[in-house]
Design an enzyme around this catalytic site. Sequence first.
Site, PDB file in Angstrom:
ATOM      1  N   GLU A  33     -24.761 -10.940  -9.932  1.00  0.00           N
ATOM      2  CA  GLU A  33     -24.012 -11.995 -10.621  1.00  0.00           C
ATOM      3  C   GLU A  33     -23.925 -13.257  -9.780  1.00  0.00           C
ATOM      4  O   GLU A  33     -23.614 -13.209  -8.591  1.00  0.00           O
ATOM      5  CB  GLU A  33     -22.595 -11.544 -10.959  1.00  0.00           C
ATOM      6  CG  GLU A  33     -21.838 -12.564 -11.819  1.00  0.00           C
ATOM      7  CD  GLU A  33     -20.364 -12.248 -11.958  1.00  0.00           C
ATOM      8  OE1 GLU A  33     -20.039 -11.118 -12.381  1.00  0.00           O
ATOM      9  OE2 GLU A  33     -19.547 -13.113 -11.634  1.00  0.00           O
TER      10      GLU A  33
ATOM     11  N   GLU B 225     -16.740  -6.788  -8.307  1.00  0.00           N
ATOM     12  CA  GLU B 225     -16.030  -7.546  -7.280  1.00  0.00           C
ATOM     13  C   GLU B 225     -14.727  -6.896  -6.811  1.00  0.00           C
ATOM     14  O   GLU B 225     -13.627  -7.396  -7.040  1.00  0.00           O
ATOM     15  CB  GLU B 225     -15.759  -8.963  -7.781  1.00  0.00           C
ATOM     16  CG  GLU B 225     -17.042  -9.726  -8.028  1.00  0.00           C
ATOM     17  CD  GLU B 225     -16.837 -11.143  -8.525  1.00  0.00           C
ATOM     18  OE1 GLU B 225     -17.838 -11.887  -8.542  1.00  0.00           O
ATOM     19  OE2 GLU B 225     -15.699 -11.497  -8.886  1.00  0.00           O
TER      20      GLU B 225
END
Length: 441
Positions: free
Chosen positions: A281, A192
Amino acid sequence: MTHRRNETANEDQRPPSRRTVLATMGALPVLTAATSLAGTPTASATTAGPAAAAATVVVDAAARRQTIRGFGGMSHSAWIGDLTAAQRDTAFGVGDGRLGLSLLRIPVPEDRSAWSRDVATAKRAVELGATVIASPWNPPSSMIETFVRGSQTNARRLRYSMYGAYAQHLNDFTAFLRGNGVNLYGISVQNEPDYAQDWTWWTPTEMVRFLRENAGSISTRVIAPESFQYLKNMSDPILNDPAALANVDVIGAHLYGTPFGNFPYPLFKQKGAGKELWMTEVYYPNSTDSADLWPQALDVGEHMHRAMVDAEFQAYIWWYIRRSYGPLREDGRISKRGACMAHFARFVRPGSVRVEATAKPASDVYVSAYRNGNSTVVVAVNKGASALSQPFTLTNAGASSVSSWLTDASRSVASQGARSVANNAFTATLPARSMTTFVTN
């Protein structure tokens, strides 16, 4: 993703969390319990009428879509403790009472002294046939510099002079695992990079530069960019840069709060030939509810369906494997969310190919199909309040019988036995608020 962001009481001092993002999508409806396979109410169900008819689901085994790499979850022992030996077997085993996960994601610790933390789980996962990938949250501290990013005065980024050293760091971790019996399928550049107040930021330009100049030296498959919300401004520049794209093997994405309308990715279809598309995820729909709430857990079934059909991902990886909101409860038993995952994971095995099927034969019904060797696997989610009589027709693939497994309010991936298939067609009842997997023989 960090456990601190979604599980502590200090979220008001941080950027909007995934919990906040997901809350903006609307509250979950409160629904009643499911009916049984035959359409008669269970002890906890409301009264339902006879099964209504649905449009025929046509499965075309010759209309091949993406190859499935698997379904899995994250283990992060530094943050929540390791899985026990029994929990590893429950997570990655494939028989009754098992989740059937075939993918494991682990972290790449910045500190080499922590590299062994997740080895035991990774080794057992491999022994049970799973594939392992890894993602870093931070490079080693010696490679980092701080900068001002908006109101954040201590934002972190990788110094450009350390790009080569960072690639070697990823190689060293890969080699360490290989020496301990775990061959990574791939390693990510950064978890991320666009949601990184608690870890290391990367701009799209920086990501492309690293991929162009340094990722070619990485000794396993490279995964990027793992945007927290599948934001295309992170992955479009990679797909539009031939040199960067040449050094990427897997376009990875997270789906926190991502609207279903943003699941399709036309640019990947246009320019991603030879590359893979993974969802690496998510938790869904939230991290606040118990994973055993029913029928709310069916939201996981719909989410996975849309990830396979609308987004055409080849992999689907949950956040923590063991958590109150995860596929395994804290006591290691399979939750209702986990049962919904198992409808895919146990039966749609790595190497299966999704094939074309009528995706929405009725309101609140979602169907996807896969070829697994000589078998066809059909996963059907009925989120509606009524049972449905669902016809299925198989084309370009023969079958003599079909076995099925059911999850509803009172059952979890329960075998329903086999029925005959006549002229490559069969009809089955989809109980109200249920999930069923069919496997042809």
